[in-house]
Design an enzyme around this catalytic site. Sequence first.
Site, PDB file in Angstrom:
ATOM      1  N   ASN A 137       2.880  36.266  45.358  1.00 35.59           N
ATOM      2  CA  ASN A 137       1.800  35.454  44.782  1.00 35.59           C
ATOM      3  C   ASN A 137       0.666  35.579  45.011  1.00 35.59           C
ATOM      4  O   ASN A 137       0.453  36.293  46.089  1.00 35.59           O
ATOM      5  CB  ASN A 137       2.272  34.128  44.376  1.00 35.59           C
ATOM      6  CG  ASN A 137       2.375  33.316  45.793  1.00 35.59           C
ATOM      7  OD1 ASN A 137       1.626  33.210  46.610  1.00 35.59           O
ATOM      8  ND2 ASN A 137       3.707  32.808  46.180  1.00 35.59           N
ATOM      9  N   ARG A 138      -0.506  34.858  44.488  1.00 35.83           N
ATOM     10  CA  ARG A 138      -2.026  35.097  44.817  1.00 35.83           C
ATOM     11  C   ARG A 138      -2.452  34.380  46.060  1.00 35.83           C
ATOM     12  O   ARG A 138      -3.479  34.141  46.312  1.00 35.83           O
ATOM     13  CB  ARG A 138      -2.766  35.251  43.532  1.00 35.83           C
ATOM     14  CG  ARG A 138      -2.465  36.076  42.637  1.00 35.83           C
ATOM     15  CD  ARG A 138      -3.608  35.756  41.607  1.00 35.83           C
ATOM     16  NE  ARG A 138      -3.165  36.594  40.343  1.00 35.83           N
ATOM     17  CZ  ARG A 138      -3.663  38.091  40.291  1.00 35.83           C
ATOM     18  NH1 ARG A 138      -4.068  38.702  41.161  1.00 35.83           N
ATOM     19  NH2 ARG A 138      -3.060  38.792  39.463  1.00 35.83           N
TER      20      ARG A 138
END
Length: 225
Positions: free
Chosen positions: A34-35
Site C-alpha cells: 500500500n502507499r
Amino acid sequence: DMRKANGSGLKGRHILITAGPTHEPIDPVRYIANRSSGKQGFAIAAAAARAGARVTLVAGPVHLPTPPGVDRVDVETARQMMTAVEAALPADAAIMVAAVADWRTDAAAGQKLKKDGSGKPAPLTLVENPDILATLGRHAQRPALLVGFAAETEKLAEHAQAKLARKGADWIVANDVSGDVMGGDDNSVHIITAQGVESWDHLPKDAVAARLIEKVAHALASRSD
Ligand code: CTP
Ligand code: CA
C-alpha cells in the site's frame, strides 16, 4: 512542565511503535502493498526518543533513516511484524501506526507466475493477516496504553469508534486520507477515546508526533507512579 521541557517526559518508559506498510509476497518478484511511507510512525518514534523513552520501532519496508536513539527492527510481512511486536513486549505504551496489509496470498509461489496464454489471470487466493493491534488488545502483556491509527476516506469518527471497541484500544488516531496524506508531510487527525473526539488542526507530521507523544507521556504519568 519542567520534565517535558527537559525532554524527559518518557524517561524510564518503553514505547513500542509499528510503522510503514507491509509487503506480502505473491511470488519471488511481486508483492501486495500500500502507499504508506512510514513518515508518521518514524516521526512518532523520533519524538518518543527525544522525550527520553526507550523506543522499539518495528518497521515495514520503507526508505527512511532510523531516528537517533531508536531501536529499529525491520520486517517485511504482517506475520513477521506480529512476531517482532510480541518479542518486544512488555511495553508501557504501544502505538500501532503501520498500514498492515489486510490480506496475503494463501501461499506465495516459489517461482515467478507465468501467463499461460489463455488470457485468464493467474488465480490468487487471499487470506486475512493477523490483526496486530487487536492481538495486543487482548494480550496477557497488554501495554497500559494502546493506541491505534485508522486511515479513513469517509465516515471517519464512526469507523474509528468501531475500531476502538473492536480492537480493545485506548485511543484511535483517525487519519483523513481522502486527500494526499499518504506519502505527504502533513496530517489531519482526530483522537478518538472513551471520552469522545478531539480534533487537531491540519499539522505537519512532526507536529502531530510531538503532540501525540506529549499526550502519551501525560496519560502514562497519570496512570501510574
Ligand atoms: N492493524 C494491525 N494489524 C492489522 C490491521 C490493522 O495492527 N492486520 C492496526 C493498524 O496498525 C492501525 C489499526 O489497526 O493501528 C487500524 O487499521 P485499519 O487498517 O484502519 O483497520 P482494519 O481493522 O484493517 O479495518 P479496514 O477494513 O478499515 O482496513
Ligand atoms: Ca486495514
